[in-house]
Design an enzyme around this catalytic site. Structure first.
Site, short mmCIF file in Angstrom:
data_model
loop_
_atom_site.label_atom_id
_atom_site.label_comp_id
_atom_site.label_asym_id
_atom_site.label_seq_id
_atom_site.Cartn_x
_atom_site.Cartn_y
_atom_site.Cartn_z
N LYS A 62 0.85 -1.20 0.00
CA LYS A 62 0.00 0.00 0.00
C LYS A 62 0.89 1.25 0.00
CE LYS A 62 -0.43 -0.36 4.99
NZ LYS A 62 -1.17 0.07 6.15
N TYR A 86 15.85 30.20 6.49
CA TYR A 86 14.72 30.98 6.98
C TYR A 86 14.78 31.15 8.49
CZ TYR A 86 12.27 30.64 2.51
OH TYR A 86 11.90 30.74 1.19
N MET A 98 11.55 24.52 1.05
CA MET A 98 10.71 23.69 0.17
C MET A 98 11.56 22.83 -0.78
SD MET A 98 7.62 24.76 -2.39
CE MET A 98 6.64 25.55 -1.15
C1 PLP Z 1 -3.47 -4.53 8.31
C2 PLP Z 1 -2.00 -4.42 8.08
N1 PLP Z 1 -1.27 -5.53 7.93
C3 PLP Z 1 0.05 -5.50 7.74
C4 PLP Z 1 0.73 -4.31 7.69
C5 PLP Z 1 2.23 -4.30 7.50
O1 PLP Z 1 2.87 -3.82 8.65
P1 PLP Z 1 4.44 -3.63 8.72
O2 PLP Z 1 4.78 -2.61 7.70
O3 PLP Z 1 4.71 -3.16 10.10
O4 PLP Z 1 5.02 -4.97 8.41
C6 PLP Z 1 0.03 -3.12 7.85
C7 PLP Z 1 0.74 -1.85 7.82
O5 PLP Z 1 0.38 -0.83 8.30
C8 PLP Z 1 -1.38 -3.17 8.06
O6 PLP Z 1 -2.11 -2.06 8.21
#
Ligand code: PLP
Length: 362
Positions: free
Chosen positions: A35, A257, A305
């Site tokens: 993700k 800055y 930036m």
């Molecule tokens: C539901 C779920 N499973 C697995 C993972 C993977 O976790 P990690 O990156 O700590 O291995 C995540 C990451 O946020 C998650 O939300």
């Protein structure tokens, strides 16, 4: 000559880390978590490199569709599930596997009359102690029965839960979450999944049928007091920018800055072409270290930036055009830099935006 800043993505390191997952959990299937654009590494490229994964997991429908459109044909799990009837239809059309975590989601599925095909694989999230997503243990059987009744499912229904404290070794709350899950297992015949990276490396009892590694695939450590190197994980992303100015300061000169860094002697300062507009966290102002000519030097003043300033007093040979490593080599690991920013590696990796070109090697 690359146009800096860049993030070099070492696919050989990614594959090495995947093998670490297999070493730790040899009897489990692997759902690689990709993700947020594979934690900033590029989800399509990572999915292609990790083709030995048994499945992939993303948070959202749009992420799943993007992977399908790029030709990724492994099961893809939507960790946050679907949020309308039309999303349910799209999930079916793209053969995505939603996680159901509230009743309405099951209802959308049951009420859908125009699915292109039934879902062949889906999960139910059980709330075992994190209190973020999922059905309570008391409600889960009802949810399973309801899902099984639906004509729109034609395959395995897995039970999934997520640890809130797996990164805290020896924390009894991990055992408590596992105990809640174990009680449910007696009545469940489908697959089970609990373990994220930290649990994969330290809670073997939690591995069950499927593990869900994220961070460890990318070569960072989920533990505050253990380095990635000590866990035999290799950094995948190396983020680099370039010196675009070298200047001589006099005692008393202020940098950046607000002028909240001031030279206490005559010295050289360099300007590097990366900033918070690229995702280089502004909390790194006056705190971070970067690597240049294999030496570690400090960031001076506020991150702007598009630029940061660095201390070149010890790097006599530094000149315009030289490469500067922000994180990802032995001198400056992403875990160290995250600590300097008072955050976690997850945020730095995901935060690097599309202004920084990803270049794939290995
Ligand atoms: C539901 C779920 N499973 C697995 C993972 C993977 O976790 P990690 O990156 O700590 O291995 C995540 C990451 O946020 C998650 O939300």
């Amino acid at each position: 000559m690359p146009t800096y800043p860049i993030a070099e993505i070492n696919l050989a390191a990614l594959k090495h880390n995947f093998l670490r997952v297999k070493d730790c959990a040899p009897n489990s299937k692997v759902m690689s978590v990709i993700k947020a654009d594979a934690y900033g590494h590029g989800d399509v490229e990572v999915a292609k490199a990790l083709h030995k994964s048994d499945a992939f997991a993303v948070a959202r429908l749009s992420e799943g569709i993007q992977l399908r459109e790029a030709g990724i044909d492994k099961p893809i799990v939507l960790l946050e599930g679907i949020h309308s009837k039309s999303q349910c239809e799209q999930a079916a059309r793209f053969e995505l596997s939603p996680v159901f975590h509230y009743q309405q989601q099951i209802q959308w599925l049951s009420e859908s009359t125009s699915l292109s095909a039934p879902l062949s694989f889906c999960w139910l999230m059980v709330e075992t102690g994190m209190h973020r997503l999922g059905f309570s243990p008391e409600k889960i059987n009802e949810a399973i029965i309801e899902l099984k009744k639906s004509e729109n499912i034609d395959g395995d229904i897995g039970l999934m839960s997520h640890f809130a404290n797996a990164d805290s070794e020896g924390d009894e709350r991990n055992q408590q979450q596992q105990a809640v899950m174990s009680e449910l297992l007696a009545d469940h015949i489908g697959p089970i999944s609990m373990a994220n990276s930290a649990a994969i490396m330290t809670l073997p009892d939690s591995h069950q049928d499927w593990v869900r590694p994220g961070l460890m695939l990318y070569g960072a450590s989920p533990f505050e007091h253990k380095t990635a190197q000590s866990l035999d994980l290799k950094p995948v992303m190396q983020t680099k920018a370039q010196l675009i100015s070298v200047d001589q300061l006099q005692e008393g000169d202020q940098v950046g800055y607000g002028g909240d860094w001031q030279a206490n002697k005559a010295m050289r300062v360099g300007t590097v072409n990366i900033g918070y507009g690229d995702g280089y966290n502004r909390l790194l102002s006056n705190r971070a270290y970067v690597s240049i000519h294999h030496q570690v030097v400090k960031v001076l003043g506020r991150v702007s930036m598009d630029m940061i300033c660095i201390d070149l007093s010890a790097i006599e040979q530094a000149k315009i055009g030289d490469e500067v490593v922000l994180w990802g080599n032995g001198n400056v690991s992403v875990d160290q830099v995250a600590k300097q920013a008072q955050t976690i590696a997850y945020e730095l990796l995901c935060g690097l935006n599309q202004r920084v070109e990803r270049q794939y090697h290995g």
